[in-house]
Design an enzyme around this catalytic site. Structure first.
Site, mmCIF file in Angstrom:
data_model
loop_
_atom_site.group_PDB
_atom_site.id
_atom_site.type_symbol
_atom_site.label_atom_id
_atom_site.label_comp_id
_atom_site.label_asym_id
_atom_site.label_seq_id
_atom_site.Cartn_x
_atom_site.Cartn_y
_atom_site.Cartn_z
ATOM 1 N N ASP A 283 3.724 2.153 -6.943
ATOM 2 C CA ASP A 283 3.678 1.253 -5.797
ATOM 3 C C ASP A 283 4.950 1.514 -4.982
ATOM 4 O O ASP A 283 5.945 2.051 -5.489
ATOM 5 C CB ASP A 283 3.564 -0.210 -6.232
ATOM 6 C CG ASP A 283 2.919 -1.070 -5.137
ATOM 7 O OD1 ASP A 283 2.962 -0.672 -3.959
ATOM 8 O OD2 ASP A 283 2.389 -2.149 -5.458
ATOM 9 N N CYS A 284 4.923 1.135 -3.711
ATOM 10 C CA CYS A 284 5.964 1.618 -2.810
ATOM 11 C C CYS A 284 7.304 0.938 -3.079
ATOM 12 O O CYS A 284 7.405 -0.284 -2.999
ATOM 13 C CB CYS A 284 5.487 1.459 -1.375
ATOM 14 S SG CYS A 284 4.011 2.480 -1.140
#
Ligand SMILES: *[C@@H]1O[C@H](CO)[C@@H](O)[C@H](O)[C@H]1NC(C)=O
Ligand SMILES: *[C@@H]1O[C@H](CO)[C@@H](O)[C@H](O)[C@H]1NC(C)=O
Ligand SMILES: *[C@@H]1O[C@H](CO)[C@@H](O)[C@H](O)[C@H]1NC(C)=O
Ligand SMILES: *[C@@H]1O[C@H](CO)[C@@H](O)[C@H](O)[C@H]1NC(C)=O
Ligand SMILES: *[C@@H]1O[C@H](CO)[C@@H](O)[C@H](O)[C@H]1NC(C)=O
Ligand SMILES: *[C@@H]1O[C@H](CO)[C@@H](O)[C@H](O)[C@H]1NC(C)=O
Length: 758
Positions: A283-284
């Site tokens: 995930d970012c």
């Protein structure tokens, strides 16, 4: 502020990846004699040949979401981050404009899940991926889409619950199966690569000082195997999804993106998610937050060590947003935080994903001719409307619906913040729809005389006089309320699940006029108890986020042009629930001081999971079904027909569904199991099978087959094993139960899935 200027400074340094796919030129470019362009070679060999041609600097530069490519080899820049949660969305990998100014925007997953129509879910996935691929073919998107979000919706406060198919592990599994099949397509070449997210136990944005970036979810192995992971098992083991996203949170002390138990022991080894060498993306900024970043896990003492820990644990591509600093895989590699073998594997998995998406297959290959003509088709528009109609749930109706509007001079007061707000219908992760039909516009286009007044969302003391005046001039009042995705959203959980007080006051004032009031609720959880106590609130509908044609769908249901048959994919909890269940408590089972979670364990729902009324009534009866099965026979008759014992079929149950009311309607047949089998405590009941049947005419009987597999009969023990237990099983049909059938399993218990321990 410091954070803000850091983000700005970074933004200025970012060299954006190209706006869309540039397929490699296999005919004339530098790759023309590379095996990667040979469509007759095995995908693994093709990817390996490409990776072998890359040097370490080139590999290291391409471990992030906005990969620069390798121009020496004719590989263009590639943005792995594309979103299409319920339609092609606005985000960095996707360039909107020109003839690509619109794409079909379906209802959010929480609403499509309420259809209990998996054929429709697959169709939605097919349309989304077809449009996405058309964008990509014209250089306006890439081939990897970070959707679906299949985390079970554990707590009603969660800001992203509406992105998911709801609270039930089995339901989410079935939804994921249908959606991934639609997204990736039937064959070995994917229309686009889907990504199941967020792995795992991610369902909290912020609760006090606990945030998604530092939350350590304490999950028992039993709950992990039984509740948090089954949708991912479906994606990885059974649907062979092309990619999985690891989540921000930690699980039992180890951040998910550095968790080798989750990513390697379970995902890659136990679920055999290796045969196409799929990739894991973080995930970012998840890798940033697992290092020593402020507000993060502080699991490693430097960013370089965090990168090493994540890649060594099995992550292959690090997404970063402006919240964190750019990962620097090269310096992490040079300081020996990860090995050559790990680097090569990560690159191989990424490239094999592109091989499977047909990236190197040339202009005449499958899906390469999808184009603008395949976007926003008549079929897509019809499907978006149908999905919203099928997903709307009738929660209460004392007979006022469907509304009869044919008397002359009939006027409808339409009150509330989303009555004519088209942009409210889409929810998070949206793109631009071809049109946005809000309820007021839809009503007027049906020739209804509408008295529209806006209403509050969260303001506590809104002026009610204009609304009351409109009600007094009208024959009936429709109030459009609840919450929207400015209240529940990514990085923002709620603390209360009560109806917003300003809206409640307005509904009370409207009810006091004596005019019948219909409430159409959007968004996810709010406690409807106060409305149920107002006799003039004659009907309540739930529409969630119904998408581009949501206003039309709602008005079609209200006027009886379509008939409601959706069912709640969540429990509607009383507002006191948030005081009884700490948000951070991941446990499913109740204890003396804890009410437990979901319909499987929680007793005092305002509306239970599976609730949904019709404009007619149904009776259900069960056709003859054997009353005894020997566990050994079930397993031996399955033989080698399936790769995993939990996928062994169990004989289907035939039911007769008779429409005993006066209107044609769809009907969702729900089958829940309860009974005396397996360890105690036993869940109240567990969804085991379902199907939607269509257009049952008054007095007509339709026969429906309820298909299921041993997975639905198994219980999960404390060690996470799926076990088929002897005992008495009762299949309860519908919610509330309309019919049931009891059968017995005899013999020794059998382990269907042996769960690896941490
Ligand atoms: C696991 O994957 C391997 C490699 O693709 C394959 O040969 C094997 O049949 C798979 N095992 C199962 C149980 O599906
Ligand atoms: C697109 O390509 C597929 C096969 O790759 C082919 O079956 C189909 O007819 C083509 N469609 C058009 C419109 O050319
Ligand atoms: C509307 O029409 C239906 C059938 O045409 C009729 O039964 C009903 O009474 C009418 N309702 C009103 C309010 O006129
Ligand atoms: C369905 O049956 C219930 C109970 O008999 C009855 O009260 C209700 O009016 C019926 N609803 C419809 C739409 O026929
Ligand atoms: C179900 O319907 C079939 C006819 O469609 C009938 O033969 C059978 O007796 C019915 N069974 C039950 C249990 O109602
Ligand atoms: C099952 O149905 C029978 C009647 O057919 C009823 O007596 C029994 O209470 C039902 N059991 C459950 C658990 O609903």
């Amino acid at each position: 502020m410091a954070f803000f200027s850091l983000a700005l400074a970074l933004g200025a340094l970012v060299v954006p990846a190209r706006s869309g796919v540039t397929y490699p030129d296999c005919a004339n470019g530098p790759l023309k004699s590379n095996v990667v362009c040979d469509t007759s070679a095995a995908p693994a060999a093709r990817a390996a040949a490409l990776v072998a041609a890359m040097n370490n600097n080139e590999k290291l530069a391409n471990l992030i979401n906005n990969s620069p490519g390798v121009s020496r080899l004719g590989l263009s820049a590639y943005q792995w981050w594309n979103e299409a949660l319920h339609g092609v969305a606005h985000n960095r990998g996707i360039t909107w404009g020109g003839e690509f100014s619109a794409a079909t925007q379906f209802p959010q997953a929480i609403t499509t899940s309420a259809t209990f129509d998996d054929t429709l879910i697959e169709k939605i996935g097919t349309i989304i991926s077809t449009e996405a691929r058309a964008f990509a073919n014209k250089g306006r998107a890439h081939l990897d889409f970070w959707t679906p979000n299949v985390n079970p919706f554990r707590d009603p406060r969660w800001g992203r619950g509406h992105e998911t198919p709801g609270e039930d592990a089995f339901k989410n599994k079935k939804w994921a199966e249908a959606f991934v099949k639609g997204m990736q397509g039937p064959g070995p070449t994917h229309r686009v690569v889907a990504t199941c997210k967020h792995y795992a136990a991610y369902d909290l944005e912020n609760s006090g000082s606990t945030t998604r970036f530092n939350f350590d979810a304490k999950v028992s192995i039993q709950d992990l195997a039984e509740y948090y992971l089954p949708p991912f098992e479906q994606c990885a083991r059974d649907s062979k999804v092309g990619s999985i996203m690891c989540s921000y949170n930690a699980v039992n002390g180890v951040p998910a993106c550095a968790n080798s138990y989750l990513m390697d022991t379970i995902l890659r080894k136990h679920w055999n998610w290796t045969d196409q060498n799929q990739y894991i993306v973080s995930d970012c900024d998840a890798v940033y937050y697992l290092g020593n970043a402020n507000g993060g896990h502080r699991y490693k003492s430097s960013y370089a060590a965090a990168i090493g820990a994540s890649l060594e644990a099995g992550c292959d591509n690090m997404c970063w947003a402006t919240g964190g600093t750019t990962p620097d895989p090269a310096s992490a590699f040079n300081s020996r935080q990860f090995s050559q073998d790990t680097l090569d594997k990560a690159m191989l998995r990424q490239m094999q994903g592109l091989v499977h998406a047909g990236y190197f297959d040339g202009p005449g290959s499958l899906y390469r001719n999808l184009s603008r003509a395949d976007v926003d088709t008549e079929n897509a528009r019809e499907t978006a409307l149908k999905a919203a109609e099928e997903g709307i749930v009738l929660l209460k109706n004392d007979g006022i619906l469907p509304l009869s509007l044919n008397s002359s001079g009939f006027q409808v007061a339409m009150i509330g913040f989303w009555a004519n707000a088209a942009d409210k219908m889409l929810g998070g992760y949206s793109g631009s729809p071809p049109f946005n039909h809000d309820p007021v516009t839809a009503a007027r286009s049906m020739g209804i005389t509408v008295n529209y007044v806006n209403g509050p969302l969260t303001q506590p003391n809104a002026d009610t006089s204009a609304a009351v005046n409109a009600a007094q001039r009208s024959n009936v009042v429709i109030f459009f309320g609840g919450i929207d995705n400015t209240v529940e959203k990514e990085s923002q959980d709620r603390t209360s699940i009560a109806w917003p007080t300003g809206q409640l006051t307005m509904i009370q004032r409207l009810a006091e006029t004596g005019k019948p009031v219909i409430v159409v609720r959007m968004g996810t959880h709010v406690d409807d108890t106060p409305l149920l106590n107002l006799p003039n609130v004659k009907a309540i509908l739930w529409a969630g986020y119904p998408g581009q044609d949501g206003g039309t769908a709602v008005m079609n249901i209200i006027t009886g042009r379509a008939n409601p048959a959706g069912r709640l994919p969540v429990t509607v909890y009383p507002s006191s629930y948030t005081n009884q269940a700490p948000f951070t408590n991941m446990a499913l089972r109740p204890s003396s001081s804890y009410p437990g979670r979901t319909y499987r364990w929680y007793q005092n729902a305002v509306f239970p999971f599976g609730h949904g009324l019709h404009y007619t009534n149904f009776s259900v009866s069960v056709q003859d079904f054997p009353d005894t099965f020997a566990i050994s026979d079930l397993l031996s008759s399955c033989g080698d027909s399936v790769a995993y014992l939990d996928l062994c079929p169990f004989p289907s149950v035939s039911i007769n569904v008779t429409n005993i009311g006066g209107r044609a309607s769809d009907y969702v047949a729900l089958g829940f199991l309860s009974g005396e089998y397996g360890p105690t405590p036993r869940p109240i009941k567990t969804l085991a099978t379902y199907t939607r049947i269509f257009d049952v005419q008054p007095e007509q009987t339709q026969v429906a087959e309820l298909n299921w597999k041993l997975e639905s009969l198994a219980r999960v023990d404390k060690q996470g094993n799926k076990v088929l237990y002897p005992g008495t099983y009762t299949l309860l049909l519908d919610q509330p139960t309309l019919a049931n059938v009891t059968f017995t399993l005899t013999g020794e218990e059998a382990v269907l899935d042996n769960w690896p321990q941490p």
